[in-house]
Structure formats: C-alpha cells, structure tokens
Design an enzyme around this catalytic site. Structure first.
Site, PDB file in Angstrom:
ATOM      1  CD  GLU A   1      27.048 -20.055 103.096  1.00 55.89           C
ATOM      2  OE1 GLU A   1      27.565 -18.871 101.877  1.00 55.89           O
ATOM      3  OE2 GLU A   1      27.855 -19.838 103.710  1.00 55.89           O
TER       4      GLU A   1
ATOM      5  CB  CYS B   1      27.504 -21.874  93.984  1.00 55.63           C
ATOM      6  SG  CYS B   1      28.288 -22.746  95.174  1.00 55.63           S
TER       7      CYS B   1
HETATM    8  P1  NAP Z   1      18.399 -27.855  96.767  1.00 58.27           P
HETATM    9  O1  NAP Z   1      16.636 -27.732  94.637  1.00 58.27           O
HETATM   10  O2  NAP Z   1      17.469 -26.846  96.973  1.00 58.27           O
HETATM   11  O3  NAP Z   1      18.483 -28.794  96.946  1.00 58.27           O
HETATM   12  C1  NAP Z   1      19.134 -28.874  98.741  1.00 58.27           C
HETATM   13  C2  NAP Z   1      19.527 -29.234  99.860  1.00 58.27           C
HETATM   14  O4  NAP Z   1      17.235 -29.512 100.329  1.00 58.27           O
HETATM   15  C3  NAP Z   1      18.500 -31.133  98.899  1.00 58.27           C
HETATM   16  O5  NAP Z   1      18.681 -32.049 100.267  1.00 58.27           O
HETATM   17  C4  NAP Z   1      16.703 -31.490  99.445  1.00 58.27           C
HETATM   18  O6  NAP Z   1      16.046 -32.717  99.419  1.00 58.27           O
HETATM   19  C5  NAP Z   1      16.879 -29.935 100.237  1.00 58.27           C
HETATM   20  N1  NAP Z   1      15.348 -30.022 100.467  1.00 58.27           N
HETATM   21  C6  NAP Z   1      14.538 -29.220  99.754  1.00 58.27           C
HETATM   22  N2  NAP Z   1      13.396 -28.737  99.982  1.00 58.27           N
HETATM   23  C7  NAP Z   1      13.012 -28.896 101.371  1.00 58.27           C
HETATM   24  C8  NAP Z   1      12.978 -28.813 102.491  1.00 58.27           C
HETATM   25  N3  NAP Z   1      11.127 -27.896 101.898  1.00 58.27           N
HETATM   26  N4  NAP Z   1      12.320 -28.056 103.656  1.00 58.27           N
HETATM   27  C9  NAP Z   1      14.531 -28.819 103.838  1.00 58.27           C
HETATM   28  N5  NAP Z   1      15.485 -29.334 102.894  1.00 58.27           N
HETATM   29  C10 NAP Z   1      14.776 -29.270 101.907  1.00 58.27           C
HETATM   30  O7  NAP Z   1      19.724 -27.720  95.655  1.00 58.27           O
HETATM   31  P2  NAP Z   1      20.702 -28.355  94.714  1.00 58.27           P
HETATM   32  O8  NAP Z   1      19.162 -28.469  93.675  1.00 58.27           O
HETATM   33  O9  NAP Z   1      20.633 -29.366  95.614  1.00 58.27           O
HETATM   34  O10 NAP Z   1      21.778 -27.865  94.475  1.00 58.27           O
HETATM   35  C11 NAP Z   1      21.729 -26.327  93.820  1.00 58.27           C
HETATM   36  C12 NAP Z   1      21.895 -25.191  94.841  1.00 58.27           C
HETATM   37  O11 NAP Z   1      22.307 -25.432  95.548  1.00 58.27           O
HETATM   38  C13 NAP Z   1      21.737 -24.219  93.367  1.00 58.27           C
HETATM   39  O12 NAP Z   1      20.879 -23.378  94.401  1.00 58.27           O
HETATM   40  C14 NAP Z   1      23.607 -24.047  94.348  1.00 58.27           C
HETATM   41  O13 NAP Z   1      23.653 -22.485  93.710  1.00 58.27           O
HETATM   42  C15 NAP Z   1      23.507 -23.971  95.417  1.00 58.27           C
HETATM   43  N6  NAP Z   1      24.614 -24.343  95.965  1.00 58.27           N
HETATM   44  C16 NAP Z   1      25.163 -22.887  96.803  1.00 58.27           C
HETATM   45  C17 NAP Z   1      26.198 -22.806  96.997  1.00 58.27           C
HETATM   46  C18 NAP Z   1      27.400 -22.418  97.691  1.00 58.27           C
HETATM   47  O14 NAP Z   1      27.712 -22.432  98.676  1.00 58.27           O
HETATM   48  N7  NAP Z   1      26.392 -21.052  97.603  1.00 58.27           N
HETATM   49  C19 NAP Z   1      27.204 -24.718  97.054  1.00 58.27           C
HETATM   50  C20 NAP Z   1      26.602 -25.586  96.498  1.00 58.27           C
HETATM   51  C21 NAP Z   1      25.393 -25.928  95.702  1.00 58.27           C
HETATM   52  P3  NAP Z   1      16.367 -33.019  98.342  1.00 58.27           P
HETATM   53  O15 NAP Z   1      17.236 -33.500  97.032  1.00 58.27           O
HETATM   54  O16 NAP Z   1      16.408 -34.815  99.287  1.00 58.27           O
HETATM   55  O17 NAP Z   1      15.025 -33.098  98.477  1.00 58.27           O
END
Ligand code: NAP
Length: 541
Positions: A307, A341
């Site tokens: 997602e 999101c």
């Molecule tokens: P993010 O920066 O993509 O991080 C999400 C997770 O991915 C974190 O646990 C992060 O770890 C991990 N991650 C980062 N780089 C990675 C890699 N190379 N390989 C594997 N995992 C990796 O997102 P965020 O800032 O936490 O959350 C905001 C985003 O989530 C927004 O784009 C929002 O729209 C989306 N979101 C979507 C939904 C939905 O249901 N569609 C719901 C909520 C949020 P670390 O932070 O520990 O490095």
C-alpha cells in the site's frame, strides 16, 4: 462454534454517548503521566522470543518537544537474517495450527490491546505527535482490524473448500479433457500460507497499520519479522508494545519477531533474502515499487502486499453544501498535519463559489489550534521530522514564486522544541509539480473549474488513486463522479472528513493506480487471501 458478531471499538463515541467524556480525558491524561515514567529506557529486539542487542542504538525522541522516548537497537542485516531463521523455524508448527485456534488467539490479542488502549494511545501521541482523538481512534482501528480478520477467517472456515465427482459408469479407453472417471474423485481446495513474511510499517499509522498487516500475515498461518519505522520518523516503542501484547495473548515465540533498524538495511534484507516468501509493506511509492523491482530484478519469486501514497482530490460543486464541504476538506487536509496517506491535498472548486469557499476555508484553518497535541484543545501538533519541514518550506517557496499563497506557510513558535507549522492553502497551475507530488505535510492546493467533467479529469490526472471526495447534491454529478473517478476509497458528502477516516467493517481502505499493488483493501473481505496461495488436492478412490 458460536459465531461472534463484529463490532467496532468506537471508544470516544461510547464514552461521550454514556455521558463520560471527562472520564475519557482523565484516562488519557493518566496514561500520559504513567507512560512518561517508562521513557528513556533501553529496549532490546525480540527474535525467537529472546532479547537481542545490537552493537549500536537508536535514540527515539518525541516530535512534540524532543523528549527522549527510549534507546532502541540499531539492528543490522545480520539481525534480520537471525529473525528470518527464527520465523522459518516457527512456521511448520504455526501453519499446522488450526484456523479456529489462530482466530481465537488473535481475538485474545484484540482484548489485550483493548485493555491497554489508553497506554498505547498515549505512547502513540508522544511518538507521532497525534492528538488524543487521533491516537485513540488509531488504536481502536488496530483492535478492529484484528477482530475483523479473526471473523473473516472463521466465516470462511479457514478458506477450505471440498468438492467431489461421483464415479461414472461410462468407460473410456484413454483419458481426455473432461473424461469421466470410473472412481469417485474427492478434491480439497485450500488456501495455504506462504512462509515467512517481512512486515514493513510506515511512521504515520504505526499501531493500526502494523497490527493490521501483521495480523493478516499471521492469522493466515505465516510467521513474521516485523520492522517498525526506525529512521528519522521513529515509532519503535509502539512496535515493542505490539510485540508485548501479542506475546501476552499467547502468540508463540518465533511467530512474531521484532527487529528495529534502518529500512535500507533490515527492510532491504527482507527483499533480497530467499527465505522471505512475502513482504507486506505500507509506505511511500518510491520504496514500495523499488522493493518489487529489486526482488524481481534479482530473479526472486516473492509475494508483495503493498500500500503506497496518495495525492487525493476533492471536488466542491456549485451544488454543494458549502459549510459541510469547508469543514470536511479542512479536517481531511490538516488533521494530523496532512500526514495521512488519505489526506486531501487538492481541491477543485466551481468558479462561481471559489472565492467564498477559500474565504470560509481560511477562517476554518485559522480556527485550528496548533501546539502540544497532548493538550485536549490542540488540533494540529508538530511535523514528524526535519525532512517534513523541508518539504513544507520548499512547497511554500514554490507556491509563492509560481502560484499564490492564500494562507499560512509559516513556522510557529509554540515554545516547544518541535517543528510546528501553519496549515497552508495555495493556488498553482494544473500542470505545476506540486499538483502531482505527494507532499505529506499540511499544504492544500485549491483550483477553480468551470465544467464538472474537467474537474473529474483534473482529479484523475495524477499517478495515485487512493481516496477521493465529492461535495454535491446534484444526482448527475454524483453519478458522473462515481463512474469516472479513479480512486479506491471514495466519499460523497461526508461531513466529518472529505477523504480520511475509513472505518473497519464499514469501508474498505484501498488504493488504485500508483497507490497500491493488487487493488485489495485493508479491512476488506479480500484482504486475507493475499497472504495465502491456493492449492487443489485431488484423491481418486
Ligand atoms: P517510507 O519512507 O516509505 O517508509 C516506510 C517503511 O519502509 C519504513 O519502515 C522504512 O524504514 C522502510 N524502508 C525505507 N527504505 C527501505 C528499503 N530500501 N527497503 C525496505 N524498507 C525500507 O514511508 P513513511 O514516510 O514511513 O510513511 C509515509 C508514506 O506511507 C506516505 O507515502 C503515505 O502515503 C504512505 N502510507 C500509505 C498508506 C496506505 O494505506 N496506502 C497508509 C499509510 C501511509 P525506516 O523508516 O526505518 O528507514
């Protein structure tokens, strides 16, 4: 087995309806005081039920005022491998556990979450900078997800189906497509778990999304290595509480492993490791699609439940209830500082009411109190990180230089050591980069339109398709919107919020286009099937 009807937790609603709002506040405030006493401690990871320490630690601070919440382990690739091994070892026994027992364990887990709900909500407010209403609502959502999935597993009887074909007296000399069998054929069609799932959670709904994704994977018989957000937006203490509550409910050691550490290392190990059968991820589109491309580029066969982000639009027609539209858009754009999101980030308003809408929207935005979200009257707390502040400042600069800044755009001094900003309303050209890029901060783009169909086309003209909203009393417009809007979660004339606040069991929360892979939502009848593969076993007697 007695059927249990699904019901939502709805904590705040229940307190208010029974005349106990003060009790709600007292419980939250008491929990705030009590969880603070735990802050600053050093916490291990849990692998195979055992405490594990890394050589480095991560210091987690509250975005509210920089208070140190705790010291957590900076897990490495090697820790991820240990946890994957522990999950593999637990898989055989766990996957052989009957579905009814798994459902019953998760119902217990929901009860444990429920019994700790104010404590968990208070920690969440410290970690995310959310108001009490957002935090308790999120913990409720986590409990709802767990109960909803337990119900789904039972209603579908563990996704097992039996079919049979009676013996035939028609004799054939050699088999062919559809040849009648002279013996009875009995077939079992079942959904089988994959193995080890990596669960990668975002910072912004670290309780409900983490609990929902983990439950989806485990209740269907997979084992899990869970990684909460551990980089510049940290949510490791609620992650640890999830581990503790699942343990208290009786989830066996090794079935749920808790590893903290950077996504680029721990999360990436899930992607490249052959022993990880699937990844369930919620986060940004860049990371989500990057993981899939990397795994398949390496020739690895993995299942992804992914997602991602949104750039959610709302249309306000000349036939709208204007006050409802203003209030719905303001809550959806600025609640939790636009860090959802599902947040509204674009609004298309009919030219004839645009100036009136903007003026009312500014009044509403001005009325939102900004400050310490632990204070009951505050609506907008701090931004989560310096990166978020930079995104906000860059967006404001771009709007000023190539558009119009209609309201806000400033950092606010609340006297706290946190990143507090005003809600911002901007107007830019339809082809401006701010229109397409997910910002994840409280910046709302307003544009006018003449023709309703043009507004729908503008709403659709982004790579994302998560949520969308319409305010109109006109039947033709409503039908045109329903039939043409490219989004998974669509709301019409919703007073509390234009695009946020899906309720488990009522809506399903699902993204289209670049917002999701698979097009199945959470809190949906189709969610659990994503964690299993189908198998047909035929026995001819
Ligand atoms: P993010 O920066 O993509 O991080 C999400 C997770 O991915 C974190 O646990 C992060 O770890 C991990 N991650 C980062 N780089 C990675 C890699 N190379 N390989 C594997 N995992 C990796 O997102 P965020 O800032 O936490 O959350 C905001 C985003 O989530 C927004 O784009 C929002 O729209 C989306 N979101 C979507 C939904 C939905 O249901 N569609 C719901 C909520 C949020 P670390 O932070 O520990 O490095």
């Amino acid at each position: 087995m007695a059927k249990i009807a699904f019901g939502n937790e709805f904590t705040y609603k229940k307190f208010v309806e029974s005349g106990k709002e003060q009790e709600f506040d007292r419980l939250f405030d008491d929990a705030v005081n009590s969880v603070k006493k735990e802050f600053g401690r050093k916490h291990p990871m849990y692998i195979g039920g055992k405490e594990v320490f890394a050589s480095d630690t991560l210091t987690e601070r509250s975005p509210i005022d920089g208070t140190v919440i705790g010291q957590f382990q900076k897990g490495t690739r090697e820790h991820a491998r240990q946890a994957i091994k522990a999950a593999q070892e637990a898989f055989e026994e766990w996957s052989a556990t009957g579905y009814a027992e798994r459902a019953s364990l998760f119902r217990k887990a929901a009860d444990v979450f429920s019994s700790h709900k104010f404590e968990l909500s208070a920690i969440l407010s410290f970690e995310n900078g959310k108001s009490r209403y957002e935090s308790v609502g999120e913990v409720d959502e986590a409990i709802d997800f767990i109960r909803y999935y337990a119900n789904e597993l039972e209603i579908n009887k563990g996704y097992l189906r039996k079919t049979s074909l009676q013996r035939s007296t028609t004799k054939v000399s050699a088999g062919f497509q559809g040849a009648p069998s002279t013996r009875e054929e009995k077939v079992q069609i079942r959904m089988v778990p994959y193995g080890v799932f990596g669960v990668i959670a975002p910072f912004n709904f670290p309780v409900s999304i983490s609990a929902g994704m983990s439950t989806g994977a485990m209740i269907t018989g997979n084992t899990v290595v869970f990684k909460p957000s551990s980089s510049d937006s940290m949510t490791m203490l609620v992650g640890l509480k999830i581990y503790e509550y699942l343990k208290e409910a009786g989830i066996p050691a090794g079935v749920f492993n808790y590893v903290t550490g950077p996504g680029s290392e721990v999360g990436d190990e899930f992607v490249v490791n052959r022993d990880v059968a699937g990844i369930v991820f919620t986060g940004s589109r860049a990371v989500g699609t990057g993981m899939i491309m990397k795994a398949y580029g390496l020739g690895l066969q993995k299942t992804f439940v992914v997602e991602m982000g949104g750039k959610n639009a709302v249309i306000v027609s000349k036939n709208a209830d204007l006050d409802m539209a203003v209030s719905g858009v303001a809550s959806a754009a600025f609640g939790f500082d636009g860090q959802k999101c599902s947040a509204t980030s674009r609004v298309y308003v009919h030219d004839s009411i645009k100036e009136m809408f903007i003026s009312k929207l500014i009044d509403k935005a001005r009325s939102f109190r900004i400050g310490n979200p632990l204070d009951k009257s505050v609506y907008m707390g701090p931004l989560i990180s310096n990166n978020a502040l930079k995104t906000y400042a860059d967006a404001i600069d771009k709007a000023k230089s190539s558009g119009r800044l209609l309201y806000g755009g400033n950092r606010i001094d609340t006297g706290l050591d946190g990143l507090y900003v005003e809600p911002a309303i901007v107007e830019v050209r339809p082809d401006h980069e701010l229109v397409r890029k997910e910002l994840f901060v409280p910046v709302l783009i307003v544009q006018g339109y003449k023709d309703f169909d043009d507004a729908v086309n503008l709403a659709n003209d982004v790579d994302y398709g998560l949520t969308a909203g319409l305010y109109s009393k006109n039947r033709k417009e409503i039908l045109a919107f329903i039939n043409h809007v490219q989004a998974g979660t669509v709301y019409l004339n919703r007073d509390t919020s234009a695009t946020t606040g899906a309720i488990v069991g009522l809506h399903t929360f699902v993204g289209w286009k670049g917002s999701s892979v698979g097009g199945k939502g959470s809190g949906s009848k189709f969610y659990l099937q994503q964690f299993m593969r189908e198998q047909s076993i035929s026995l001819t007697k």
